[in-house]
Write a protein that holds these residues in place. Structure first.
Motif, PDB file in Angstrom:
ATOM      1  N   TYR A 109       0.828  -1.203   0.000  1.00  0.00           N
ATOM      2  CA  TYR A 109       0.000   0.000   0.000  1.00  0.00           C
ATOM      3  C   TYR A 109       0.859   1.249   0.000  1.00  0.00           C
ATOM      4  N   MET A 110       2.007   1.158   0.695  1.00  0.00           N
ATOM      5  CA  MET A 110       2.887   2.317   0.774  1.00  0.00           C
ATOM      6  C   MET A 110       3.860   2.368  -0.402  1.00  0.00           C
ATOM      7  N   GLY A 111       3.595   1.631  -1.428  1.00  0.00           N
ATOM      8  CA  GLY A 111       4.349   1.836  -2.653  1.00  0.00           C
ATOM      9  C   GLY A 111       5.359   0.772  -3.016  1.00  0.00           C
ATOM     10  N   ALA A 112       5.597  -0.230  -2.146  1.00  0.00           N
ATOM     11  CA  ALA A 112       6.568  -1.268  -2.527  1.00  0.00           C
ATOM     12  C   ALA A 112       5.959  -2.076  -3.676  1.00  0.00           C
ATOM     13  N   SER A 113       6.725  -2.239  -4.753  1.00  0.00           N
ATOM     14  CA  SER A 113       6.139  -3.009  -5.854  1.00  0.00           C
ATOM     15  C   SER A 113       6.533  -4.455  -5.648  1.00  0.00           C
ATOM     16  N   VAL A 114       5.545  -5.261  -5.329  1.00  0.00           N
ATOM     17  CA  VAL A 114       5.831  -6.649  -4.985  1.00  0.00           C
ATOM     18  C   VAL A 114       5.091  -7.570  -5.934  1.00  0.00           C
ATOM     19  N   LEU A 115       3.864  -7.873  -5.612  1.00  0.00           N
ATOM     20  CA  LEU A 115       3.060  -8.790  -6.403  1.00  0.00           C
ATOM     21  C   LEU A 115       1.849  -8.023  -6.883  1.00  0.00           C
ATOM     22  N   HIS A 116       1.138  -8.587  -7.839  1.00  0.00           N
ATOM     23  CA  HIS A 116      -0.136  -7.970  -8.220  1.00  0.00           C
ATOM     24  C   HIS A 116      -1.033  -7.970  -6.990  1.00  0.00           C
ATOM     25  N   GLU A 117      -1.573  -6.798  -6.679  1.00  0.00           N
ATOM     26  CA  GLU A 117      -2.412  -6.616  -5.479  1.00  0.00           C
ATOM     27  C   GLU A 117      -3.464  -7.708  -5.289  1.00  0.00           C
TER      28      GLU A 117
ATOM     29  N   ALA B 273       8.908   1.399   3.082  1.00  0.00           N
ATOM     30  CA  ALA B 273       8.414   1.811   1.761  1.00  0.00           C
ATOM     31  C   ALA B 273       7.832   3.205   1.885  1.00  0.00           C
ATOM     32  N   GLY B 274       7.599   3.841   0.781  1.00  0.00           N
ATOM     33  CA  GLY B 274       7.029   5.174   0.871  1.00  0.00           C
ATOM     34  C   GLY B 274       6.556   5.692  -0.474  1.00  0.00           C
ATOM     35  N   LYS B 275       5.854   6.812  -0.406  1.00  0.00           N
ATOM     36  CA  LYS B 275       5.316   7.439  -1.622  1.00  0.00           C
ATOM     37  C   LYS B 275       5.474   8.951  -1.504  1.00  0.00           C
ATOM     38  N   LYS B 276       5.678   9.577  -2.643  1.00  0.00           N
ATOM     39  CA  LYS B 276       5.820  11.043  -2.658  1.00  0.00           C
ATOM     40  C   LYS B 276       4.493  11.719  -3.026  1.00  0.00           C
ATOM     41  N   ASN B 277       4.526  13.031  -2.960  1.00  0.00           N
ATOM     42  CA  ASN B 277       3.445  13.867  -3.487  1.00  0.00           C
ATOM     43  C   ASN B 277       2.101  13.789  -2.770  1.00  0.00           C
ATOM     44  N   PHE B 278       2.121  14.138  -1.509  1.00  0.00           N
ATOM     45  CA  PHE B 278       0.884  14.288  -0.754  1.00  0.00           C
ATOM     46  C   PHE B 278       0.743  15.758  -0.355  1.00  0.00           C
ATOM     47  N   VAL B 279      -0.479  16.120   0.023  1.00  0.00           N
ATOM     48  CA  VAL B 279      -0.660  17.454   0.613  1.00  0.00           C
ATOM     49  C   VAL B 279      -1.277  17.277   2.000  1.00  0.00           C
ATOM     50  N   ILE B 280      -0.941  18.203   2.889  1.00  0.00           N
ATOM     51  CA  ILE B 280      -1.607  18.201   4.198  1.00  0.00           C
ATOM     52  C   ILE B 280      -2.547  19.405   4.203  1.00  0.00           C
ATOM     53  N   LEU B 281      -3.804  19.102   4.412  1.00  0.00           N
ATOM     54  CA  LEU B 281      -4.825  20.154   4.409  1.00  0.00           C
ATOM     55  C   LEU B 281      -5.238  20.366   5.861  1.00  0.00           C
ATOM     56  N   THR B 282      -4.980  21.524   6.405  1.00  0.00           N
ATOM     57  CA  THR B 282      -5.311  21.757   7.817  1.00  0.00           C
ATOM     58  C   THR B 282      -6.501  22.719   7.899  1.00  0.00           C
ATOM     59  N   VAL B 283      -7.564  22.250   8.522  1.00  0.00           N
ATOM     60  CA  VAL B 283      -8.780  23.062   8.644  1.00  0.00           C
ATOM     61  C   VAL B 283      -8.896  23.521  10.097  1.00  0.00           C
TER      62      VAL B 283
ATOM     63  N   ASN C  11       4.040  19.068  -1.338  1.00  0.00           N
ATOM     64  CA  ASN C  11       5.339  18.372  -1.439  1.00  0.00           C
ATOM     65  C   ASN C  11       5.641  17.502  -0.236  1.00  0.00           C
ATOM     66  N   ILE C  12       4.662  16.749   0.205  1.00  0.00           N
ATOM     67  CA  ILE C  12       4.873  15.868   1.356  1.00  0.00           C
ATOM     68  C   ILE C  12       5.058  14.426   0.871  1.00  0.00           C
ATOM     69  N   ALA C  13       6.045  13.758   1.448  1.00  0.00           N
ATOM     70  CA  ALA C  13       6.243  12.327   1.153  1.00  0.00           C
ATOM     71  C   ALA C  13       5.934  11.543   2.419  1.00  0.00           C
ATOM     72  N   LEU C  14       5.339  10.371   2.253  1.00  0.00           N
ATOM     73  CA  LEU C  14       5.074   9.507   3.406  1.00  0.00           C
ATOM     74  C   LEU C  14       6.026   8.323   3.368  1.00  0.00           C
ATOM     75  N   VAL C  15       6.612   8.014   4.493  1.00  0.00           N
ATOM     76  CA  VAL C  15       7.523   6.865   4.577  1.00  0.00           C
ATOM     77  C   VAL C  15       7.048   5.980   5.723  1.00  0.00           C
TER      78      VAL C  15
ATOM     79  N   SER D 264      11.678  16.387  -0.779  1.00  0.00           N
ATOM     80  CA  SER D 264      13.123  16.399  -1.036  1.00  0.00           C
ATOM     81  C   SER D 264      13.891  15.521  -0.039  1.00  0.00           C
ATOM     82  N   GLN D 265      13.246  15.170   1.080  1.00  0.00           N
ATOM     83  CA  GLN D 265      13.920  14.337   2.097  1.00  0.00           C
ATOM     84  C   GLN D 265      13.496  12.873   2.011  1.00  0.00           C
ATOM     85  N   PHE D 266      12.727  12.546   0.987  1.00  0.00           N
ATOM     86  CA  PHE D 266      12.153  11.200   0.882  1.00  0.00           C
ATOM     87  C   PHE D 266      13.233  10.110   0.896  1.00  0.00           C
TER      88      PHE D 266
END
Ligand code: ASP
Length: 438
Positions: A238-246, A293-303, A372-376, A423-425
């Protein structure tokens, strides 16, 4: 004992690879069901049969001749047949396919021939029975599978023959028409066949010696994971590791069948064993992280808004996101504020519509966006009930000057997720790997 063995495209790319497959299959009599992909690339400049077949179809659609591409497909298959000294008169089947090529030919029918021909060759080479997917992988019109019918067909075949080869990647609709699965679908065929015959093991043979603890493009020479649970695998995938077909995991997981990822080019390597549960007495190493594992390109929306102890604003914001088909990855809630981590890939320019709808419908004090948020994610079943682990991870990142923008940990304690600047991903993954996994 019955093992279902699936070989990916690189394992069947040429006659030499076919020989490796035969050695693997023949070295263990319980390897009785073999699922085969279409021949893949022989070398980096080569093309997969599946890609060439898709390309043929695109040519036909636009009325451009595809003889040259079809000729390459023919050449690859005939070469394998000849080098292995097989008797299958594949030219006859290729000729009849070629006469049917037209813009009206279904893409499913055409592209599935990559698996069909490769499996026919493999069945003869192994001396196994060829069971076409059109006779055993039964599908509904919506693409779902019909497990009872699949099970009957597979069981009948192994009742009758000592070894069976099934082509991956396609099945048959109630109308009798061929239906393709999504790319990489042979993994699913393997899992369905394993579940159908209640196999003791599903071996997925590929060109890597198992799942690696981190992306080798980021971490130099990451160790392979020897054992992992299905739940950990799901987190990593789910966090981006490419392993097997989901979709290939559920059939075997649900049937309680372990899945072993192996390398056709290194058959003595035990690869990665994926199981439901691991006896923690057998902790091989004192590592508490199984993989990163991780993925780039998230946004944090604070309300921000005085919420007076109700969920109303949050509910309205989630409804707005639902309408935009955006899934919130994480939510953190404070007294007068909540923050949502959202994937920019699905949001795109819709972000501005989402913000203006929130402003219009929720009348917040403010809506702030950090992009520009990445999740790891550091994933590990051994983190459960061990105090101090998140502290250690955050410390390691802090010591290297990495600013953590958001933190999440599931209640099952299977993963600790940090949000950092894009940039720190890579750096974050390396620091976590070096500190806790390597
Ligand atoms: N040959 C198909 C593909 O390239 C299916 C598979 O390999 O699993 O996606």
């Amino acid at each position: 004992m019955i093992k279902v063995v699936k070989f990916g495209g690189s394992s069947v790319s040429c006659a030499q690879q076919f020989k490796k497959v035969k050695d693997i299959v023949k070295s263990d009599p319980s390897r009785r069901l073999v699922v085969v992909s279409a021949a893949g690339k022989k070398d980096p400049n080569d093309h997969k049969l599946t890609d060439l077949l898709y390309l043929c179809h695109a040519h036909l659609t636009y009325g451009v001749p595809c003889d040259e591409i079809f000729g390459r497909i023919r050449e690859r298959l005939v070469e394998i047949r000849d080098e292995l000294g097989l008797s299958y008169r594949i030219e006859d089947d290729l000729d009849s396919l070629e006469t049917k090529l037209s813009k009206d030919m279904s893409i499913d029918e055409l592209v599935s021939r990559g698996e069909y021909f490769t499996s026919r060759l493999m069945a003869e080479y192994l001396g196994f029975h060829f069971l076409d997917a059109s006779k055993c992988i039964f599908m509904e019109y919506d693409g779902s599978f019909i497990p009872e019918r699949i099970s009957n067909a597979v069981r009948n075949a192994i009742g009758e023959f000592k070894g069976v080869v099934v082509p991956g990647f396609y099945g048959v609709l109630p109308s009798g028409k061929t239906r393709l699965m999504s790319r990489g679908g042979s993994d699913i065929t393997g899992a369905l066949v394993a579940a159908a015959c209640k196999a003791d093991l599903y071996e997925n043979w590929t060109d890597v010696s198992g799942i690696l603890m981190a992306d080798p493009r980021i971490v130099e020479n990451p160790s392979p994971i020897s054992k992992i649970t299905y739940s950990e695998l799901r987190e990593l995938a789910y966090m981006g590791a490419s392993v097997l077909h989901e979709d290939s995991v559920a059939p075997v997981k649900d049937a309680g069948i372990p899945l072993n990822i192996r390398n056709t080019n290194e058959p003595d390597h035990p690869g990665t064993m994926i199981v439901e549960r691991i006896d923690e007495q057998s902790l091989e190493h004192d590592r508490f992280i199984t993989g990163i594992a991780g993925k780039k390109n998230f946004v944090i929306l604070t309300v921000t808004k005085r919420m007076q102890g109700t969920n109303e604003t949050l509910r309205k914001v989630l409804e707005i996101l639902d309408r935009h088909k955006v899934h919130a990855e994480h939510i953190t809630i404070g007294i007068d504020q909540f923050a949502l981590v959202l994937p920019l890939a699905t949001l795109g320019d819709g972000l501005y519509d989402v913000i203006s709808e929130i402003k219009g419908q929720c009348k917040p004090d403010s809506v702030e966006v950090q992009d520009n948020i990445a999740l790891v994610a550091a994933v590990g079943r051994k983190m459960i009930f061990r105090p101090g682990i998140s502290g250690k991870l955050f410390n390691a990142l802090g010591n290297e000057g990495i600013n953590i923008r958001t933190i999440a940990q599931g209640s099952d304690e299977l993963a600790i997720i940090v949000g950092v600047d894009n940039s720190q991903f890579e750096n974050t993954i390396r620091i976590l790997y070096q500190g806790f996994a390597g």
